[in-house]
Design an enzyme around this catalytic site. Structure first.
Site, PDB file in Angstrom:
ATOM      1  N   ASN A   1       0.906  -1.095  -0.014  1.00 12.11           N
ATOM      2  CA  ASN A   1       0.085  -0.123  -0.105  1.00 12.11           C
ATOM      3  C   ASN A   1       0.885   1.298   0.160  1.00 12.11           C
ATOM      4  O   ASN A   1       0.256   2.234   0.125  1.00 12.11           O
ATOM      5  CB  ASN A   1      -1.138  -0.073   1.117  1.00 12.11           C
ATOM      6  CG  ASN A   1      -0.400  -0.021   2.522  1.00 12.11           C
ATOM      7  OD1 ASN A   1       0.865   0.152   2.696  1.00 12.11           O
ATOM      8  ND2 ASN A   1      -0.986  -0.129   3.418  1.00 12.11           N
TER       9      ASN A   1
ATOM     10  N   SER B   1       6.639  -1.848  11.656  1.00 13.49           N
ATOM     11  CA  SER B   1       8.219  -2.707  12.197  1.00 13.49           C
ATOM     12  C   SER B   1       8.922  -1.916  13.095  1.00 13.49           C
ATOM     13  O   SER B   1      10.156  -2.155  13.328  1.00 13.49           O
ATOM     14  CB  SER B   1       8.836  -3.409  11.198  1.00 13.49           C
ATOM     15  OG  SER B   1       9.369  -2.282  10.441  1.00 13.49           O
TER      16      SER B   1
ATOM     17  N   TYR C  85       5.263  -4.365  19.362  1.00 17.99           N
ATOM     18  CA  TYR C  85       5.806  -5.075  17.834  1.00 17.99           C
ATOM     19  C   TYR C  85       5.820  -6.414  17.977  1.00 17.99           C
ATOM     20  O   TYR C  85       5.417  -7.205  17.115  1.00 17.99           O
ATOM     21  CB  TYR C  85       6.877  -4.453  17.506  1.00 17.99           C
ATOM     22  CG  TYR C  85       7.703  -4.877  16.094  1.00 17.99           C
ATOM     23  CD1 TYR C  85       7.010  -5.125  14.991  1.00 17.99           C
ATOM     24  CD2 TYR C  85       9.019  -5.580  16.294  1.00 17.99           C
ATOM     25  CE1 TYR C  85       7.746  -5.683  14.072  1.00 17.99           C
ATOM     26  CE2 TYR C  85       9.481  -6.159  15.289  1.00 17.99           C
ATOM     27  CZ  TYR C  85       8.887  -6.025  14.194  1.00 17.99           C
ATOM     28  OH  TYR C  85       9.517  -6.801  13.096  1.00 17.99           O
TER      29      TYR C  85
ATOM     30  N   ASP D 240      -4.205  -2.756  -0.116  1.00 19.09           N
ATOM     31  CA  ASP D 240      -4.456  -3.265   1.345  1.00 19.09           C
ATOM     32  C   ASP D 240      -4.383  -4.702   1.231  1.00 19.09           C
ATOM     33  O   ASP D 240      -5.173  -5.088   0.337  1.00 19.09           O
ATOM     34  CB  ASP D 240      -5.101  -2.528   2.114  1.00 19.09           C
ATOM     35  CG  ASP D 240      -4.993  -1.125   2.563  1.00 19.09           C
ATOM     36  OD1 ASP D 240      -3.447  -0.982   2.917  1.00 19.09           O
ATOM     37  OD2 ASP D 240      -5.658  -0.199   2.740  1.00 19.09           O
TER      38      ASP D 240
ATOM     39  N   PHE E 123       5.737  -9.847   3.994  1.00 18.24           N
ATOM     40  CA  PHE E 123       6.477  -8.943   4.559  1.00 18.24           C
ATOM     41  C   PHE E 123       5.647  -7.874   5.178  1.00 18.24           C
ATOM     42  O   PHE E 123       6.407  -6.890   5.970  1.00 18.24           O
ATOM     43  CB  PHE E 123       7.558  -8.024   3.780  1.00 18.24           C
ATOM     44  CG  PHE E 123       8.509  -9.388   3.227  1.00 18.24           C
ATOM     45  CD1 PHE E 123       9.652  -9.742   3.762  1.00 18.24           C
ATOM     46  CD2 PHE E 123       8.329  -9.992   1.949  1.00 18.24           C
ATOM     47  CE1 PHE E 123      10.517 -10.586   3.348  1.00 18.24           C
ATOM     48  CE2 PHE E 123       8.983 -11.130   1.421  1.00 18.24           C
ATOM     49  CZ  PHE E 123      10.090 -11.312   2.192  1.00 18.24           C
TER      50      PHE E 123
HETATM   51  N1  UFG Z   1      20.015   2.653  19.360  1.00 17.79           N
HETATM   52  C1  UFG Z   1      20.765   3.720  19.940  1.00 17.79           C
HETATM   53  N2  UFG Z   1      20.648   4.909  19.483  1.00 17.79           N
HETATM   54  C2  UFG Z   1      19.888   5.227  18.105  1.00 17.79           C
HETATM   55  C3  UFG Z   1      19.060   4.019  17.882  1.00 17.79           C
HETATM   56  C4  UFG Z   1      19.274   2.686  18.126  1.00 17.79           C
HETATM   57  O1  UFG Z   1      21.308   3.504  20.848  1.00 17.79           O
HETATM   58  O2  UFG Z   1      19.889   6.339  17.590  1.00 17.79           O
HETATM   59  C5  UFG Z   1      20.334   1.410  20.016  1.00 17.79           C
HETATM   60  C6  UFG Z   1      18.553   0.883  20.402  1.00 17.79           C
HETATM   61  O3  UFG Z   1      18.434   1.293  21.581  1.00 17.79           O
HETATM   62  C7  UFG Z   1      18.858  -0.526  20.263  1.00 17.79           C
HETATM   63  C8  UFG Z   1      20.247  -0.890  19.277  1.00 17.79           C
HETATM   64  O4  UFG Z   1      20.516   0.408  18.925  1.00 17.79           O
HETATM   65  O5  UFG Z   1      19.592  -1.030  21.599  1.00 17.79           O
HETATM   66  C9  UFG Z   1      19.572  -1.330  18.062  1.00 17.79           C
HETATM   67  O6  UFG Z   1      18.261  -0.446  17.609  1.00 17.79           O
HETATM   68  P1  UFG Z   1      17.413  -0.577  16.352  1.00 17.79           P
HETATM   69  O7  UFG Z   1      16.347   0.609  16.603  1.00 17.79           O
HETATM   70  O8  UFG Z   1      18.418  -0.660  15.255  1.00 17.79           O
HETATM   71  O9  UFG Z   1      16.809  -1.958  16.286  1.00 17.79           O
HETATM   72  P2  UFG Z   1      16.021  -2.974  17.241  1.00 17.79           P
HETATM   73  O10 UFG Z   1      16.927  -3.859  18.052  1.00 17.79           O
HETATM   74  O11 UFG Z   1      15.276  -2.142  18.333  1.00 17.79           O
HETATM   75  O12 UFG Z   1      14.833  -3.514  16.567  1.00 17.79           O
HETATM   76  C10 UFG Z   1      15.406  -4.392  15.215  1.00 17.79           C
HETATM   77  C11 UFG Z   1      14.120  -4.316  14.585  1.00 17.79           C
HETATM   78  C12 UFG Z   1      13.122  -5.289  15.140  1.00 17.79           C
HETATM   79  C13 UFG Z   1      13.684  -6.568  15.378  1.00 17.79           C
HETATM   80  C14 UFG Z   1      14.981  -6.467  16.140  1.00 17.79           C
HETATM   81  C15 UFG Z   1      15.512  -7.820  16.730  1.00 17.79           C
HETATM   82  O13 UFG Z   1      13.772  -2.957  14.059  1.00 17.79           O
HETATM   83  O14 UFG Z   1      12.264  -5.466  14.059  1.00 17.79           O
HETATM   84  O15 UFG Z   1      16.116  -5.512  15.493  1.00 17.79           O
HETATM   85  O16 UFG Z   1      16.898  -7.697  17.177  1.00 17.79           O
HETATM   86  F1  UFG Z   1      12.733  -7.260  16.091  1.00 17.79           F
END
Ligand code: UFG
Length: 331
Positions: free
Chosen positions: A32, A74, A138, A51, A70
């Site tokens: 979408n 997320s 999520y 959708d 997919f």
């Molecule tokens: N982080 C920072 N600063 C930022 C962005 C992120 O310190 O500006 C940290 C986050 O707190 C986290 C790590 O970097 O500790 C990774 O964060 P991301 O946002 O890159 O990824 P996430 O681990 O939150 O999530 C990703 C996907 C999810 C999935 C997950 C599985 O977005 O869909 O990985 O490990 F579930």
């Protein structure tokens, strides 16, 4: 084989769509464009904008034999702020897709699940039979869809595979991460290197990890995509199988920043900040089942190589170079 790729205009979906086309499949993309980009969809694909709830049955009834699903919201912090959007967009839409599959007799599905279903794991590396205890909406929505797939395999005979992604990064053939509001660590750090941000905030420095920052398992999007093609051949009627996709090595936020400094040559200043709600301390995959059963072997496991491909993509997109034409986004 004719396959439906929902969310094929997004980051991972578009890379998988391109690999499916290269492997000789006929690909229909349904998206979408709420977070994806039309120009990320490989030109060989049939593209349907819409959708799942409105268009899935019609698309499936046109000779589709398998679905790669997919399309989803997320972003962990967004899910904490707006859980209702995640329950409707992820669970509601997936149930509608399963219903459309039942109605049209399509019996194979590969689903994008996530490491976020494990929440705060008891031990790492995480095997697939670890308890499912998500710490954010999520992860909870993806866990609910995994459970629905198990029931649909048992009661309706579909063959389902859930692939639980750890932290996806990198780019392939000009398709990479391009979110309107970026929240993921590696693209944010690279924005600093490109001069788009002053510094990167490190969310939480008091976790029980070696350097106090969160540890994640980063996996190259091209390796991740290859697992989907293998999974298509492992959708066994009546069975739902789950696989973790990661490299089995954890990197802290500080280590990721250091690798990005080495790859880009930019000093990348950091600012220490508080914890981000919903973040588990450490998520590292055991990839043994995927290797043993799917025969999947990540070919680009090094973090420096993953960051280098992301850097190539982001610098080309910033300079409107060739990679910009196929920039992907969304999920
Ligand atoms: N982080 C920072 N600063 C930022 C962005 C992120 O310190 O500006 C940290 C986050 O707190 C986290 C790590 O970097 O500790 C990774 O964060 P991301 O946002 O890159 O990824 P996430 O681990 O939150 O999530 C990703 C996907 C999810 C999935 C997950 C599985 O977005 O869909 O990985 O490990 F579930």
């Amino acid at each position: 084989m004719r396959v439906l790729v929902t969310g094929g205009a997004g980051y991972v979906g578009s890379v998988v769509a391109a690999q499916l086309v290269a492997a000789g499949h006929e690909v229909v993309v349904l998206d979408n464009l709420s977070t994806g980009h039309r120009d990320a969809v490989p030109p060989e694909c049939v593209f349907v904008r819409g959708d799942i709830r409105d268009r899935a049955a019609e698309v499936l009834s046109d000779g589709v034999e398998a679905v790669l699903h997919f399309a989803a919201k997320s972003i962990v912090p967004e899910s904490v702020a707006r859980p209702e959007m995640y329950w409707s967009g992820n669970v509601g839409a997936s149930l509608a897709l399963l219903e459309a599959m039942r109605a049209t007799g399509v019996r194979r599905i590969v689903f994008s699940s996530t490491a976020a279903v494990y929440g705060e794991p008891e031990r790492v590396p995480i095997p697939e039979d670890a308890p499912v205890r998500p710490t954010n909406p999520y992860g909870a929505t993806k866990a609910a869809i995994d459970a629905a797939l198990t029931e649909h395999a048992r009661m309706h005979g579909i063959g389902a595979v859930s692939l639980r992604y750890f932290n996806v990064a990198g780019a392939q053939d000009g398709r990479g991460e391009r979110h309107t509001t970026e929240t993921h660590l590696i693209p944010i750090v690279l924005q600093v290197a490109l001069g788009r941000r002053e510094a990167v905030s490190v969310f939480g420095t008091d976790y029980g990890t070696p350097d106090g920052t969160c540890v994640r398992d980063y996996i190259h999007v091209a390796d991740l995509a290859e697992a989907h093609l293998l999974a298509l051949d492992h959708c066994t009627p009546g069975r739902h199988r789950v696989y973790n996709l990661g490299n089995g090595t954890g990197f802290s936020v500080r280590e990721v920043v250091e690798v990005c400094r080495e790859v880009t040559g930019h000093p990348i200043p950091v600012v220490e900040d508080g914890r981000r709600p919903g973040d588990p301390a450490a998520l590292v995959a055991s990839g043994r089942r995927a290797r043993d059963e799917l025969g999947w072997l990540p070919r680009r496991p090094g973090l420096a190589a993953i960051v280098a491909d992301a850097w190539k993509f982001h610098s080309a997109a910033a300079g409107a170079g060739p990679a910009a034409a196929h920039a992907g986004g969304g999920a």
